[in-house]
Scaffold this motif. Structure first.
Motif, short mmCIF file in Angstrom:
data_model
loop_
_atom_site.label_atom_id
_atom_site.label_comp_id
_atom_site.label_asym_id
_atom_site.label_seq_id
_atom_site.Cartn_x
_atom_site.Cartn_y
_atom_site.Cartn_z
N SER A 26 24.25 41.02 46.99
CA SER A 26 24.96 41.43 45.86
C SER A 26 25.11 40.26 44.98
O SER A 26 25.26 39.22 45.38
CB SER A 26 26.24 42.07 46.30
N GLY A 27 25.00 39.92 44.10
CA GLY A 27 24.92 38.69 43.32
C GLY A 27 26.19 37.89 43.43
O GLY A 27 27.22 38.41 43.74
N CYS A 28 26.11 36.58 43.12
CA CYS A 28 27.27 35.70 43.19
C CYS A 28 27.73 35.34 41.79
O CYS A 28 27.08 34.57 41.12
CB CYS A 28 26.90 34.42 43.95
N GLY A 29 28.83 35.85 41.40
CA GLY A 29 29.34 35.53 40.07
C GLY A 29 30.75 35.00 40.17
O GLY A 29 31.20 34.58 41.23
N GLY A 30 31.48 35.03 39.07
CA GLY A 30 32.84 34.54 39.08
C GLY A 30 33.77 35.55 39.71
O GLY A 30 33.40 36.65 40.09
N SER A 31 35.05 35.18 39.79
CA SER A 31 36.05 36.03 40.42
C SER A 31 36.39 37.22 39.53
O SER A 31 36.28 37.17 38.31
CB SER A 31 37.32 35.23 40.68
N THR A 32 36.83 38.29 40.17
CA THR A 32 37.30 39.47 39.45
C THR A 32 38.81 39.54 39.61
O THR A 32 39.31 39.59 40.73
CB THR A 32 36.67 40.75 40.02
N SER A 33 39.54 39.54 38.53
CA SER A 33 40.99 39.46 38.62
C SER A 33 41.61 40.80 38.98
O SER A 33 41.29 41.83 38.40
CB SER A 33 41.57 38.99 37.28
N THR A 34 42.49 40.76 39.99
CA THR A 34 43.28 41.94 40.34
C THR A 34 44.77 41.59 40.25
O THR A 34 45.61 42.37 40.64
CB THR A 34 42.95 42.42 41.76
N ALA A 35 45.06 40.36 39.78
CA ALA A 35 46.44 39.90 39.72
C ALA A 35 47.00 40.17 38.32
O ALA A 35 46.26 40.39 37.37
CB ALA A 35 46.51 38.42 40.03
N PRO A 36 48.31 40.10 38.18
CA PRO A 36 48.92 40.31 36.87
C PRO A 36 48.42 39.28 35.87
O PRO A 36 48.05 38.17 36.21
CB PRO A 36 50.42 40.11 37.16
N THR A 37 48.42 39.66 34.58
CA THR A 37 47.97 38.78 33.51
C THR A 37 48.75 37.47 33.56
O THR A 37 49.95 37.44 33.71
CB THR A 37 48.18 39.45 32.15
N GLY A 38 48.02 36.35 33.42
CA GLY A 38 48.69 35.05 33.41
C GLY A 38 48.74 34.39 34.76
O GLY A 38 49.10 33.22 34.86
N SER A 39 48.40 35.10 35.83
CA SER A 39 48.40 34.50 37.16
C SER A 39 46.97 34.34 37.63
O SER A 39 46.04 34.86 37.04
CB SER A 39 49.20 35.36 38.15
N GLU A 40 46.83 33.60 38.73
CA GLU A 40 45.50 33.34 39.27
C GLU A 40 44.88 34.61 39.84
O GLU A 40 45.56 35.36 40.55
CB GLU A 40 45.64 32.28 40.37
N PRO A 41 43.60 34.88 39.59
CA PRO A 41 42.96 36.06 40.19
C PRO A 41 43.08 36.04 41.70
O PRO A 41 42.89 34.99 42.33
CB PRO A 41 41.51 35.93 39.74
N GLN A 42 43.39 37.17 42.29
CA GLN A 42 43.58 37.26 43.73
C GLN A 42 42.39 37.90 44.44
O GLN A 42 42.50 38.34 45.60
CB GLN A 42 44.87 38.02 44.04
N THR A 43 41.26 37.94 43.75
CA THR A 43 39.99 38.35 44.35
C THR A 43 39.00 37.20 44.19
O THR A 43 38.83 36.67 43.09
CB THR A 43 39.42 39.60 43.67
N ILE A 44 38.40 36.81 45.29
CA ILE A 44 37.39 35.75 45.23
C ILE A 44 36.14 36.22 45.97
O ILE A 44 36.20 37.10 46.83
CB ILE A 44 37.89 34.44 45.87
N LYS A 45 35.01 35.61 45.62
CA LYS A 45 33.75 35.93 46.28
C LYS A 45 33.41 34.87 47.32
O LYS A 45 33.60 33.68 47.09
CB LYS A 45 32.63 36.05 45.25
N PHE A 46 32.89 35.34 48.44
CA PHE A 46 32.54 34.48 49.57
C PHE A 46 31.09 34.76 49.95
O PHE A 46 30.76 35.84 50.42
CB PHE A 46 33.49 34.80 50.74
N SER A 47 30.20 33.78 49.70
CA SER A 47 28.80 33.95 50.07
C SER A 47 28.53 33.21 51.38
O SER A 47 29.04 32.11 51.60
CB SER A 47 27.88 33.42 48.97
N PHE A 48 27.72 33.81 52.24
CA PHE A 48 27.51 33.26 53.58
C PHE A 48 26.24 33.83 54.18
O PHE A 48 25.64 34.79 53.68
CB PHE A 48 28.69 33.60 54.49
N SER A 49 25.82 33.23 55.27
CA SER A 49 24.76 33.80 56.09
C SER A 49 25.15 33.57 57.55
O SER A 49 25.98 32.70 57.84
CB SER A 49 23.41 33.13 55.80
N THR A 50 24.58 34.34 58.44
CA THR A 50 24.82 34.16 59.87
C THR A 50 23.49 34.12 60.60
O THR A 50 22.51 34.73 60.16
CB THR A 50 25.69 35.29 60.46
N ALA A 51 23.47 33.42 61.73
CA ALA A 51 22.24 33.27 62.50
C ALA A 51 21.75 34.62 63.01
O ALA A 51 20.57 34.95 62.92
CB ALA A 51 22.48 32.32 63.67
#
Length: 431
Positions: A26-51
């Motif tokens: 799924s592509g890696c972009g910036g965060s999508t805000s789910t927090a109230p206006t003026g506060s830090e976005p509370q959704t972040i993206k985490f990219s990873f791989s596993t063996a």
């Protein structure tokens, strides 16, 4: 742990991916805000791989973090294991990396922390909660110019991933007390039974490389944990060091004793893993998490143990470990506080143990964590504190490790001597 090309990917990632495929055996972009206006976005993206493509321990750990922190959301972006270091490098340089991502600790390989930190691409992690939870023996791998930029996923002990049950059927005996001479003798016993004691992937530099580092853990870094610092200060060289000479001579003795499968120099991971799955080889060299991957992939038909590698010319045996797989935050994240909180969760007891159990590895702060059954042969070395970090993450460039891995393959084909390989490593290191 990473797997390995000339660009020095994490050996475990590639090796264990091959294990599961062959041993079932799924592509890696910036965060999508789910927090109230003026506060830090509370959704972040985490990219990873596993063996192991079927592993879910990182997803499960992210879900546990969300549960412990209502209102937060971790969007997961799974990257192909084979290309993940290169992908993250490209994304960070292009400014479109995830908020949190897999990287490699230290330096000396693609996707390593120091280069990213030097370029200002990673989020600083200078809270005491990070520094206080890292063992002193490895903290430099997560620092650049005295500032922390990453956290370890786990500690991965290395050894011979060994099919003990099959070995007993053939009369091959190898355990934690075996000396290097014992190892060579058992190579000959295995050969007489039509199998090799250890499979080797000679076309993948990291496989002969990690095997040699296991020997050097006892001949070089056991006696002198500060050897890399001495080399950097010009106090020694690979070519002049007796311990490194012993390690390379040990490789030659293993080849001469028939320890590896026929055609080892031209073998890739497919041959290496299929040899063990088909009973043509009793083991291979890798970080210990590969034992869990084999057991899972074979649905319990094969349950390897991790046997510590003995080394020539020394009486003390030391275990090489690696904490190269790490997590870091994007300097451009819009949610630095949330990113730090998420990274700290991986260093908390709950998060660290979820990763270790899922990966078949160990938390970096071992504490009272129970070693997996597959680690029984190496347990005493932990009790005796005879554990040393593998050195390549502290080497100045990927060229040094690449010279070792490719050089060992050239040794077993008669194209180079051990002295040649060590001189080439010195040249790759520089002044």
């Amino acid at each position: 742990m990473s797997y390995f090309s000339s660009s020095r990917r994490g050996w475990f990632t590639v090796a264990a991916t091959a294990v599961v495929g062959s041993v079932a055996l799924s592509g890696c972009g910036g965060s999508t805000s789910t927090a109230p206006t003026g506060s830090e976005p509370q959704t972040i993206k985490f990219s990873f791989s596993t063996a192991n493509p079927t592993d879910t321990f990182l997803q499960d750990t992210a879900a546990a973090f969300e549960k412990a922190n209502p209102g937060t959301k971790i969007e997961l972006v799974k990257l192909p294991a084979e290309t993940e270091p290169q992908t993250v490098t490209t994304q960070l340089q292009g400014g479109n990396a995830a908020d949190v991502m897999n990287i490699r600790s230290g330096q000396g390989q693609i996707g390593a922390m120091n280069g990213f930190a030097k370029a200002g691409l990673l989020l600083e992690l200078n809270d005491a909660e990070f520094s206080d939870r890292l063992p002193q023996s490895i903290e430099d791998l997560f620092k650049y110019e005295d500032k922390f930029y990453a956290v370890p996923l786990s500690s991965m002990p290395t050894g011979l991933i060994f099919n003990e049950a099959k070995a007993k059927e053939l009369g091959v005996t190898l355990n934690a007390d075996s000396s290097f001479d014992d190892f060579l003798d058992q190579c000959k016993v295995a050969r007489d039974k039509g199998v090799s004691l250890a499979a080797l992937a000679g076309t993948v530099p990291g496989n002969p490389g990690i095997m040699t580092l296991m020997l050097a853990s006892s001949t070089v870094y056991g006696p002198n944990p500060d050897w890399n610092a001495d080399r950097a200060a010009g106090k020694t060289t690979f070519a002049d060091d007796k311990g490194w000479q012993q390690a390379l001579e040990g490789v030659k003795q293993m080849f001469d004793a028939g320890c590896f499968q026929d055609g080892a120099a031209g073998a890739g991971f497919d041959t290496l893993i299929s040899s063990m799955g088909q009973g043509k080889a009793l083991g291979f060299f890798a970080p210990g998490g590969a034992a869990k991957s084999i057991a899972d992939g074979s649905k319990g038909a094969v349950n390897p143990v991790v046997v510590p590698m003995p080394a020539p010319g020394v009486s003390e045996k030391y275990l090489g470990t690696t904490a190269e797989l790490a997590l870091a935050g994007n300097a451009k994240t819009k949610s630095p506080t949330l990113v730090k909180k998420f990274l700290k969760f991986f260093m908390d007891k709950q998060g660290a143990e979820m990763v270790a159990k899922g990966q078949g590895t160990l938390p970096v702060n071992l504490g009272d964590y129970a070693l997996p059954a597959s680690y029984a042969p190496i347990a005493e070395l932990y009790k005796e504190d005879k554990v040393r970090p593998l050195p390549q993450t502290d080497w100045p460039s990927a060229k040094v490790y690449d010279s070792l891995g490719k050089g060992v393959t050239a040794m077993i084909t008669g194209q180079k001597s051990g002295a040649d390989v060590l001189k080439e490593m010195d040249t790759a290191w520089g002044k």
